[in-house]
Design an enzyme around this catalytic site. Structure first.
Site, mmCIF file in Angstrom:
data_model
loop_
_atom_site.group_PDB
_atom_site.id
_atom_site.type_symbol
_atom_site.label_atom_id
_atom_site.label_comp_id
_atom_site.label_asym_id
_atom_site.label_seq_id
_atom_site.Cartn_x
_atom_site.Cartn_y
_atom_site.Cartn_z
ATOM 1 N N THR A 161 14.064 -2.468 24.552
ATOM 2 C CA THR A 161 14.381 -1.651 25.727
ATOM 3 C C THR A 161 13.275 -1.719 26.778
ATOM 4 O OG1 THR A 161 14.558 0.669 26.423
ATOM 5 C CG2 THR A 161 13.440 0.281 24.353
ATOM 6 N N ASP A 162 13.648 -1.468 28.029
ATOM 7 C CA ASP A 162 12.633 -1.403 29.095
ATOM 8 C C ASP A 162 11.781 -0.145 28.969
ATOM 9 O OD1 ASP A 162 14.547 0.477 29.817
ATOM 10 O OD2 ASP A 162 14.704 -0.167 31.903
ATOM 11 N N GLU A 163 12.196 0.793 28.089
ATOM 12 C CA GLU A 163 11.448 2.053 27.975
ATOM 13 C C GLU A 163 10.068 1.847 27.361
ATOM 14 O OE1 GLU A 163 13.763 5.403 26.660
ATOM 15 O OE2 GLU A 163 15.598 4.457 27.343
ATOM 16 N N TYR A 178 10.883 7.660 20.543
ATOM 17 C CA TYR A 178 11.810 6.521 20.536
ATOM 18 C C TYR A 178 11.170 5.287 21.161
ATOM 19 C CZ TYR A 178 15.405 3.382 22.399
ATOM 20 O OH TYR A 178 16.114 2.251 22.756
ATOM 21 N N LYS A 188 10.037 1.606 19.499
ATOM 22 C CA LYS A 188 10.537 0.288 19.935
ATOM 23 C C LYS A 188 9.360 -0.603 20.350
ATOM 24 C CE LYS A 188 14.232 -0.978 20.263
ATOM 25 N NZ LYS A 188 15.142 -1.621 19.274
ATOM 26 N N ILE A 242 26.090 9.084 30.173
ATOM 27 C CA ILE A 242 27.374 8.847 30.852
ATOM 28 C C ILE A 242 28.563 9.317 30.008
ATOM 29 C CG2 ILE A 242 28.923 7.013 31.705
ATOM 30 C CD1 ILE A 242 26.510 5.784 33.130
ATOM 31 N N GLN A 277 28.821 13.149 29.939
ATOM 32 C CA GLN A 277 29.344 13.803 31.150
ATOM 33 C C GLN A 277 30.841 13.526 31.326
ATOM 34 O OE1 GLN A 277 27.084 15.722 31.699
ATOM 35 N NE2 GLN A 277 25.289 14.562 31.031
#
Ligand code: NAD
Ligand code: TYD
Length: 330
Positions: A119-121, A146, A150, A187, A190
């Site tokens: 992930t880009d996180e 998290y 990663k 997403i 919601q």
């Protein structure tokens, strides 16, 4: 090619299986999944692949036999939700770090091609008012249990490449959206709130930015890297889909026939990353990959339609998820 897909009953892994069966009919797909709360066999196609219910963090002979029998491993399996990692970090350490370690050891022992999905996180966040983007040379600076788990798993892969010559690659992708995503995530949460007659919930100001990419675009990039990349390369995957959380909520409300202001602000997430943005120039120029879903609004419409038409897929998980959020005060 016999391809093991770890985490193949999760959101991105299951969509990968659907895409690979359609676009690579000559591959044999072998799914390994622990079937945690996030794994759902109903996300997978009815047939056309092998399935093994296995925990990658536990050393066992069946796991070794499956890895031994394959040509390549695409490693999606992970605990993936930031909010859960803040409540309870251990499963993230176990699946994301120890699980990746066990797979790397099996790939090393049996000389298998390994693609690590990340992930880009791992890069932390960017300022809200800047135009900076993450690139392959951005230093790692993860914020949450998290993203730090990663980041650790990425470091293990780099070491196995350098020290053992493992034929591995890494990709770091931005936020995915599309069908079959667990309803705990922004997403789908919601969309299903609105479908059930409740108001969407924005953490804090709602001005945080995520760089959305359709899950099929992420997976087409993974296939491209698996087939075309050389050992030791790493790529950022993104499709220029920056949106504030509030913009996304307003789009969802409008599409579902509600007032664009019919949402509530709730308590912010601890350590909430402000902004993610990806520069995917390397992937585009060296491997010639292009996203197919360049229109975020159209992709969002397709995603809304999927949740509208597949209520039986999400309603049980929705009940459990919202009870959990309620306990946390959301
Ligand atoms: P997900 O939570 O929907 O699915 C994860 C799957 O892994 C589940 O089926 C779960 O049962 C399985 N799993 C978890 N621990 C396991 C273990 N110990 N052994 C075997 N299976 C196990 O996650 P996702 O959104 O599909 O993410 C897949 C991968 O992509 C993750 O590695 C994640 O870090 C990465 N990623 C996700 C996003 C995103 O926006 N969702 C973006 C970039 C990268
Ligand atoms: P999420 O889907 O959890 O992905 P990530 O934490 O990996 O970015 O959340 C996306 C964004 O939406 C993030 O900024 C947190 C925010 N968010 C809300 O505002 N409300 C919600 O109910 C959830 C689940 C997330």
């Amino acid at each position: 090619m016999r391809v093991v897909v770890t985490g193949g009953a999760g959101f991105i892994g299951a969509n990968f299986v659907h895409l690979a069966l359609k676009e690579r009919p000559d591959w044999t797909i072998i799914v390994i999944d622990k079937l945690t709360y996030a794994g759902n066999k109903d996300s997978l196609p009815d047939s056309g692949y092998e399935f093994y219910k296995l925990d990658i963090a536990i050393q066992n002979q069946e796991l070794e036999q499956v890895i031994k029998s394959c040509d390549a491993i695409v490693h999606f399996a992970a605990e993936s939700h930031n909010d859960n990692s803040l409540e309870s970090p251990w499963p993230f350490i176990e699946s994301n770090i120890i699980g990746t370690f066990r797979l790397l050891e099996l790939a090393r022992k049996h000389h298998k091609r390994f693609h690590h999905v990340s992930t880009d996180e791992v890069y932390g966040d960017l300022e809200l008012d800047s135009s900076d983007k993450f690139t392959e040379t951005t230093p790692y600076k993860p914020s949450s249990p998290y993203s730090s788990s990663k980041a650790c798993s990425d470091m293990l892969v780099l070491a196995w490449i350098r020290s053992y010559g493992l034929d591995a690659t890494i990709s770091n992708c931005s936020n995915n959206y599309g069908p079959r995503q667990h309803v705990e995530k922004f997403i789908p949460r919601q969309i299903t709130e609105i479908l059930q007659g409740r108001q969407p919930r924005l953490y804090g100001s709602g001005l945080q930015v995520r760089d959305w990419i359709h899950v099929d675009d992420h997976n087409s990039a993974v296939i491209k890297i698996l087939e075309s990349s050389t050992m030791g390369e790493y790529y950022l995957i993104g499709a220029n889909g920056e949106q504030t959380n509030m913009q996304v909520v307003k789009k969802l409300l409008k599409s579902l026939g509600k007032s664009e202001d019919d949402f509530v602000h709730v308590e912010d997430r601890a350590g909430h990353d402000l902004r993610y943005a990806i520069d995917s120039t390397k992937l585009q120029t060296t491997l010639g990959w292009r996203p197919r879903y360049s229109d975020f609004d159209a992709g969002l419409e397709q995603t809304i339609e999927w949740y509208r038409n597949n209520q039986e897929w999400w309603e049980d998980a929705k009940r459990v998820t919202e009870n959990n959020y309620l306990k946390k005060g959301h």
